[in-house]
Write an enzyme that holds these catalytic residues in place. Structure first.
Site, short mmCIF file in Angstrom:
data_model
loop_
_atom_site.label_atom_id
_atom_site.label_comp_id
_atom_site.label_asym_id
_atom_site.label_seq_id
_atom_site.Cartn_x
_atom_site.Cartn_y
_atom_site.Cartn_z
N TYR A 1 64.33 -33.52 66.10
CA TYR A 1 65.23 -32.88 67.05
C TYR A 1 66.29 -33.85 67.52
O TYR A 1 66.20 -35.06 67.33
CB TYR A 1 64.46 -32.31 68.24
N ARG B 1 71.56 -39.81 63.20
CA ARG B 1 70.19 -40.14 63.62
C ARG B 1 69.23 -39.04 63.19
O ARG B 1 68.08 -39.32 62.78
CB ARG B 1 70.12 -40.37 65.13
N LYS C 1 62.86 -39.58 65.89
CA LYS C 1 62.98 -38.62 66.99
C LYS C 1 62.31 -37.31 66.57
O LYS C 1 62.97 -36.35 66.17
CB LYS C 1 64.44 -38.42 67.37
#
Length: 287
Positions: free
Chosen positions: A31, A50, A145
């Protein structure tokens, strides 16, 4: 509020996923949370980069190109109720026909995007926040993440139960990060932060703060930071995409520095605000 789910735009309260979705069953997904100012996403390319690193780290193919993500994100932003938003996007490994921990074959990923109002955090920026510390008991791939956040949830709740804003995490006596943030230390005019490694998620704001420090000549060190250094810091900062740069004025009930926001954080907040305004003007010119 409009949400995006697997190719369709719909009211958020109508969005539904299968109970067999691997994000629901295993926390098997990635996420991002992206701040939006005046209906323009801030540093979207960095967030999507990212996201790609996390997807690569969990061996999940990215379902969209950068252009496709941008199109979907912008549609949700435009349909949002607020000018300044906190935009959430999530990719999971999808819903198989059975519960099996091994990767399913031929199952499309689940893609979900929605946004809410961006918290102002005005009082916290001006007055500072209180935090507590705790042992970092998370897994050792904190640089990804992922949606597997139970440890972070429990650590953050320790802070909330104690009337604090965040929990600073320590692994083997060394600073890793906050439960939902990165942490910076200022001592004798030098900005210090943990180096990028598997123990922490290097935030987009973490990177920007380091970039701004280098650009403006603020001395900076990236290295291991011992717990004892936190206790004698002149300033401590919390950074995250939606909270930007917040001064920490109390750690475990003890004042940090003078117990008030210091000059270094005020300078960084000013640089950050100027950079954000510069990016906004450039984005407006591109429209």
């Amino acid at each position: 509020m409009t949400a995006y789910l697997n190719g369709q735009y719909m009211p958020l309260d109508e969005a539904r996923v299968s109970p067999l979705d691997r994000g629901f069953l295993f926390g098997d997904g990635a996420y991002e949370v992206i701040p939006v100012y005046a209906r323009r996403p801030f540093l979207l390319e960095q967030h999507l980069a990212r996201l790609q690193r996390t997807l690569d780290g969990i061996a999940l193919a990215n379902p969209h190109s950068v252009a496709e993500w941008s199109e979907r994100v912008q549609r949700v932003i435009v349909d949002g109720e607020f000018d300044d938003q906190s935009l959430y996007l999530q990719v999971t490994r999808g819903a198989d026909s059975k519960r099996d921990q091994s990767f399913p074959k031929g199952v499309p990923p689940t893609v979900f995007i929605f946004s809410t109002a961006l918290p102002l955090m005005t009082q916290q920026r001006e007055q500072g926040i209180a935090v507590l510390s705790a042992v970092d008991n998370r897994w050792l791939r904190c640089n990804l993440k992922t949606v597997s956040l139970l440890a972070n949830v429990l650590l953050r709740q320790q802070a909330i139960d104690a009337g604090c804003a965040e929990t600073i995490l320590l692994r083997d006596g060394l600073l890793s990060e906050g439960a939902t943030s990165n942490i910076f230390v200022v001592k004798d005019g030098v900005l210090r932060a943990p180096s990028r490694d598997h123990r922490m998620l290097a935030g987009i704001t973490y990177d920007l703060v380091l970039e701004l420090a280098a650009r403006h000549g603020m001395p900076c060190e990236l290295r291991d930071i011992a717990d004892a250094e936190l206790r004698v810091a002149d300033e401590l900062w919390l950074t995250s995409s939606t909270r930007e740069v917040l001064p920490i004025v109390s750690l475990d009930g003890q004042a940090v520095g003078t117990g008030k926001p210091g000059p270094a954080v005020r300078q960084m907040q000013a640089w950050y605000g100027a950079y954000r305004s510069q990016v906004a003007r450039a984005s407006a010119c591109d429209v």
